[in-house]
Design a protein around this motif. Structure first.
Motif, PDB file in Angstrom:
ATOM      1  N   LEU A  64       0.787  -1.258   0.103  1.00  0.00           N
ATOM      2  CA  LEU A  64      -0.201  -0.071   0.014  1.00  0.00           C
ATOM      3  C   LEU A  64       0.787   1.272   0.160  1.00  0.00           C
ATOM      4  O   LEU A  64       0.300   2.170  -0.244  1.00  0.00           O
ATOM      5  CB  LEU A  64      -1.055  -0.019   1.279  1.00  0.00           C
ATOM      6  N   ARG A  65       2.149   1.030   0.364  1.00  0.00           N
ATOM      7  CA  ARG A  65       3.125   2.246   0.334  1.00  0.00           C
ATOM      8  C   ARG A  65       3.290   2.730  -1.187  1.00  0.00           C
ATOM      9  O   ARG A  65       2.974   2.085  -2.063  1.00  0.00           O
ATOM     10  CB  ARG A  65       4.394   1.905   0.903  1.00  0.00           C
TER      11      ARG A  65
ATOM     12  N   ARG B  76      -1.944   3.472 -12.162  1.00  0.00           N
ATOM     13  CA  ARG B  76      -2.507   2.945 -13.437  1.00  0.00           C
ATOM     14  C   ARG B  76      -3.951   3.046 -13.733  1.00  0.00           C
ATOM     15  O   ARG B  76      -4.176   3.670 -14.807  1.00  0.00           O
ATOM     16  CB  ARG B  76      -1.817   1.541 -13.624  1.00  0.00           C
ATOM     17  N   LEU B  77      -4.681   2.742 -12.907  1.00  0.00           N
ATOM     18  CA  LEU B  77      -6.130   2.691 -13.099  1.00  0.00           C
ATOM     19  C   LEU B  77      -6.622   4.244 -13.130  1.00  0.00           C
ATOM     20  O   LEU B  77      -7.554   4.572 -14.021  1.00  0.00           O
ATOM     21  CB  LEU B  77      -6.942   2.029 -11.654  1.00  0.00           C
ATOM     22  N   ILE B  78      -6.054   5.112 -12.375  1.00  0.00           N
ATOM     23  CA  ILE B  78      -6.468   6.508 -12.315  1.00  0.00           C
ATOM     24  C   ILE B  78      -5.687   7.177 -13.786  1.00  0.00           C
ATOM     25  O   ILE B  78      -6.849   8.175 -14.223  1.00  0.00           O
ATOM     26  CB  ILE B  78      -5.779   7.162 -10.818  1.00  0.00           C
TER      27      ILE B  78
ATOM     28  N   SER C  89       0.194  -2.472  -5.029  1.00  0.00           N
ATOM     29  CA  SER C  89      -1.327  -1.937  -4.901  1.00  0.00           C
ATOM     30  C   SER C  89      -1.396  -0.362  -5.300  1.00  0.00           C
ATOM     31  O   SER C  89      -2.236   0.042  -5.942  1.00  0.00           O
ATOM     32  CB  SER C  89      -2.099  -2.205  -3.474  1.00  0.00           C
ATOM     33  N   HIS C  90      -0.438   0.423  -4.747  1.00  0.00           N
ATOM     34  CA  HIS C  90      -0.420   1.746  -5.033  1.00  0.00           C
ATOM     35  C   HIS C  90      -0.177   2.037  -6.344  1.00  0.00           C
ATOM     36  O   HIS C  90      -0.731   2.786  -7.088  1.00  0.00           O
ATOM     37  CB  HIS C  90       0.710   2.346  -4.207  1.00  0.00           C
TER      38      HIS C  90
END
Length: 131
Positions: free
Chosen positions: A111-112, A123-125, A117-118
């Motif tokens: 998550l960092r 990439r999705l954004i 995941s970050h």
């Protein structure tokens, strides 16, 4: 109130409760959000699933990750007491706690900024903003 040692309530802010250092275990229906929240806070679980997807999650918690118990028994006092003792008191519970803390560290790393995941969220954004 349970002789000053606990309290049963209809609703509580789950994330805040799981984050409290006094919480030693989490009795859960094993929904995915509850499972992830427990892992993210490093709290071993007693899983009491009701729906098919919850049963799969409970199997992962108990048999694959080994960070909790999958209660396949009836809700009887002695069985509940035994499950709580296994998670809170016995060596098995200490082993679960060590494994879930290791899993929590992995989640924290992902998550960092720069974690997997970050990066996936970034990439999705970027993809959504490219339209």
């Amino acid at each position: 109130m349970l002789d000053g040692r606990g309290c049963i309530v209809k609703w509580a802010p789950q994330l805040e409760v799981l984050a409290h250092p006094a919480v030693g275990g989490f009795w859960t229906h094993s929904g995915w959000n509850s499972t992830l929240e427990s892992i993210c806070e490093g709290v071993p679980m007693i899983c009491q699933p009701y729906l098919p997807d919850q049963m799969v999650n409970a199997r992962y918690v108990s048999h694959f990750w080994r960070v909790g118990l999958h209660s396949e028994w009836k809700l009887e006092r002695m069985e509940i007491e035994r499950a709580i003792r296994r998670v809170m008191v016995e060596a098995e519970g200490q082993e679960m706690r060590a494994r879930i803390m290791h899993l929590k560290e992995k989640v924290d790393f992902c998550l960092r900024k720069g974690g997997s995941s970050h990066q996936s969220l970034e990439r999705l954004i970027d993809h959504i903003l490219s339209f």
